[in-house]
Design a protein around this motif. Structure first.
Motif, PDB file in Angstrom:
ATOM      1  N   ILE A  61     -20.635  -4.607-130.188  1.00 26.23           N
ATOM      2  CA  ILE A  61     -21.660  -5.646-130.312  1.00 26.23           C
ATOM      3  C   ILE A  61     -23.046  -5.005-130.236  1.00 26.23           C
ATOM      4  O   ILE A  61     -23.924  -5.310-131.035  1.00 26.23           O
ATOM      5  N   ALA A  62     -23.220  -4.094-129.304  1.00 30.07           N
ATOM      6  CA  ALA A  62     -24.521  -3.439-129.127  1.00 30.07           C
ATOM      7  C   ALA A  62     -24.912  -2.597-130.341  1.00 30.07           C
ATOM      8  O   ALA A  62     -26.081  -2.519-130.701  1.00 30.07           O
ATOM      9  N   LEU A 101     -26.764 -17.461-142.282  1.00 32.07           N
ATOM     10  CA  LEU A 101     -26.127 -16.188-141.961  1.00 32.07           C
ATOM     11  C   LEU A 101     -25.474 -15.551-143.176  1.00 32.07           C
ATOM     12  O   LEU A 101     -25.392 -14.320-143.267  1.00 32.07           O
ATOM     13  N   SER A 102     -25.033 -16.359-144.122  1.00 32.56           N
ATOM     14  CA  SER A 102     -24.342 -15.820-145.298  1.00 32.56           C
ATOM     15  C   SER A 102     -25.261 -15.009-146.207  1.00 32.56           C
ATOM     16  O   SER A 102     -24.780 -14.241-147.038  1.00 32.56           O
ATOM     17  N   VAL A 103     -26.565 -15.139-146.049  1.00 32.41           N
ATOM     18  CA  VAL A 103     -27.489 -14.362-146.882  1.00 32.41           C
ATOM     19  C   VAL A 103     -27.884 -13.039-146.236  1.00 32.41           C
ATOM     20  O   VAL A 103     -28.605 -12.251-146.841  1.00 32.41           O
ATOM     21  N   VAL A 104     -27.406 -12.779-145.027  1.00 35.32           N
ATOM     22  CA  VAL A 104     -27.690 -11.506-144.364  1.00 35.32           C
ATOM     23  C   VAL A 104     -27.004 -10.394-145.143  1.00 35.32           C
ATOM     24  O   VAL A 104     -25.807 -10.464-145.435  1.00 35.32           O
ATOM     25  N   GLN A 161     -14.639  -2.908-138.806  1.00 32.36           N
ATOM     26  CA  GLN A 161     -13.493  -3.723-138.408  1.00 32.36           C
ATOM     27  C   GLN A 161     -13.851  -5.197-138.285  1.00 32.36           C
ATOM     28  O   GLN A 161     -13.042  -6.062-138.581  1.00 32.36           O
ATOM     29  N   TYR A 162     -15.068  -5.479-137.833  1.00 29.02           N
ATOM     30  CA  TYR A 162     -15.468  -6.861-137.561  1.00 29.02           C
ATOM     31  C   TYR A 162     -16.429  -7.358-138.631  1.00 29.02           C
ATOM     32  O   TYR A 162     -17.349  -6.655-139.039  1.00 29.02           O
ATOM     33  N   ASP A 163     -16.223  -8.590-139.070  1.00 28.30           N
ATOM     34  CA  ASP A 163     -17.105  -9.203-140.047  1.00 28.30           C
ATOM     35  C   ASP A 163     -18.495  -9.388-139.437  1.00 28.30           C
ATOM     36  O   ASP A 163     -18.631  -9.879-138.308  1.00 28.30           O
ATOM     37  N   LEU A 164     -19.524  -8.986-140.166  1.00 28.31           N
ATOM     38  CA  LEU A 164     -20.890  -9.053-139.656  1.00 28.31           C
ATOM     39  C   LEU A 164     -21.296 -10.469-139.269  1.00 28.31           C
ATOM     40  O   LEU A 164     -21.904 -10.684-138.220  1.00 28.31           O
ATOM     41  N   ILE A 165     -20.941 -11.437-140.088  1.00 27.45           N
ATOM     42  CA  ILE A 165     -21.311 -12.827-139.800  1.00 27.45           C
ATOM     43  C   ILE A 165     -20.610 -13.309-138.532  1.00 27.45           C
ATOM     44  O   ILE A 165     -21.206 -14.028-137.723  1.00 27.45           O
ATOM     45  N   ASP A 166     -19.367 -12.887-138.315  1.00 23.35           N
ATOM     46  CA  ASP A 166     -18.666 -13.225-137.067  1.00 23.35           C
ATOM     47  C   ASP A 166     -19.434 -12.695-135.862  1.00 23.35           C
ATOM     48  O   ASP A 166     -19.630 -13.399-134.867  1.00 23.35           O
ATOM     49  N   VAL A 167     -19.872 -11.448-135.938  1.00 21.87           N
ATOM     50  CA  VAL A 167     -20.578 -10.823-134.813  1.00 21.87           C
ATOM     51  C   VAL A 167     -21.910 -11.523-134.561  1.00 21.87           C
ATOM     52  O   VAL A 167     -22.253 -11.835-133.417  1.00 21.87           O
ATOM     53  N   ILE A 168     -22.653 -11.793-135.615  1.00 25.27           N
ATOM     54  CA  ILE A 168     -23.948 -12.467-135.452  1.00 25.27           C
ATOM     55  C   ILE A 168     -23.756 -13.869-134.877  1.00 25.27           C
ATOM     56  O   ILE A 168     -24.490 -14.284-133.968  1.00 25.27           O
ATOM     57  N   PHE A 169     -22.763 -14.587-135.384  1.00 28.09           N
ATOM     58  CA  PHE A 169     -22.487 -15.933-134.864  1.00 28.09           C
ATOM     59  C   PHE A 169     -22.096 -15.872-133.387  1.00 28.09           C
ATOM     60  O   PHE A 169     -22.552 -16.685-132.582  1.00 28.09           O
ATOM     61  N   TRP A 186     -24.812  -7.433-123.299  1.00 27.89           N
ATOM     62  CA  TRP A 186     -23.649  -7.171-124.143  1.00 27.89           C
ATOM     63  C   TRP A 186     -22.341  -7.573-123.461  1.00 27.89           C
ATOM     64  O   TRP A 186     -21.461  -8.138-124.092  1.00 27.89           O
ATOM     65  N   GLN A 187     -22.222  -7.277-122.174  1.00 28.45           N
ATOM     66  CA  GLN A 187     -21.012  -7.641-121.436  1.00 28.45           C
ATOM     67  C   GLN A 187     -20.846  -9.153-121.388  1.00 28.45           C
ATOM     68  O   GLN A 187     -19.744  -9.665-121.567  1.00 28.45           O
ATOM     69  N   ASP A 188     -21.936  -9.870-121.149  1.00 27.16           N
ATOM     70  CA  ASP A 188     -21.886 -11.340-121.136  1.00 27.16           C
ATOM     71  C   ASP A 188     -21.431 -11.887-122.485  1.00 27.16           C
ATOM     72  O   ASP A 188     -20.666 -12.853-122.545  1.00 27.16           O
ATOM     73  N   ILE A 189     -21.903 -11.273-123.568  1.00 27.13           N
ATOM     74  CA  ILE A 189     -21.526 -11.737-124.909  1.00 27.13           C
ATOM     75  C   ILE A 189     -20.041 -11.513-125.144  1.00 27.13           C
ATOM     76  O   ILE A 189     -19.342 -12.397-125.644  1.00 27.13           O
ATOM     77  N   GLU A 190     -19.533 -10.350-124.753  1.00 26.32           N
ATOM     78  CA  GLU A 190     -18.096 -10.077-124.900  1.00 26.32           C
ATOM     79  C   GLU A 190     -17.272 -11.049-124.059  1.00 26.32           C
ATOM     80  O   GLU A 190     -16.279 -11.607-124.532  1.00 26.32           O
ATOM     81  N   THR A 191     -17.686 -11.276-122.819  1.00 30.45           N
ATOM     82  CA  THR A 191     -16.979 -12.195-121.925  1.00 30.45           C
ATOM     83  C   THR A 191     -16.978 -13.608-122.500  1.00 30.45           C
ATOM     84  O   THR A 191     -15.949 -14.289-122.512  1.00 30.45           O
TER      85      THR A 191
END
Length: 73
Positions: free
Chosen positions: A71-72, A7-10, A20-28, A41-46
């Motif tokens: 996220i979307a 992920l760090s090479v993305v 606001q959000y780190d890309l690697i955090d979101v992908i992880f 998307w709702q399931d991912i947030e939950t």
């Protein structure tokens, strides 16, 4: 190679404005949630809100969990 190393090479292509959000955090978050059975998307947030403590053992999530719309995007 670990998942985090992969992920760090993305390449970050988002504009600096409103980032606001780190890309690697979101992908992880997305990968973890999908592997746990999230189907949208709702399931991912939950999932993120329920598992924030576990997620932070791997990534900082300094801004917390993004909303489903972020996220979307």
């Amino acid at each position: 190679m670990t998942l985090m190393e992969h992920l760090s090479v993305v390449k970050e292509t988002r504009s600096d404005t409103h980032r606001q959000y780190d890309l690697i955090d979101v992908i992880f978050l997305v990968i973890s949630a999908i592997m746990a059975g999230a189907e949208g998307w709702q399931d991912i947030e939950t999932y993120g809100n329920a598992k924030i403590k576990w997620l932070r053992t791997y990534r900082p999530f300094l801004s917390g969990i993004p909303c489903r719309h972020t996220i979307a995007r």
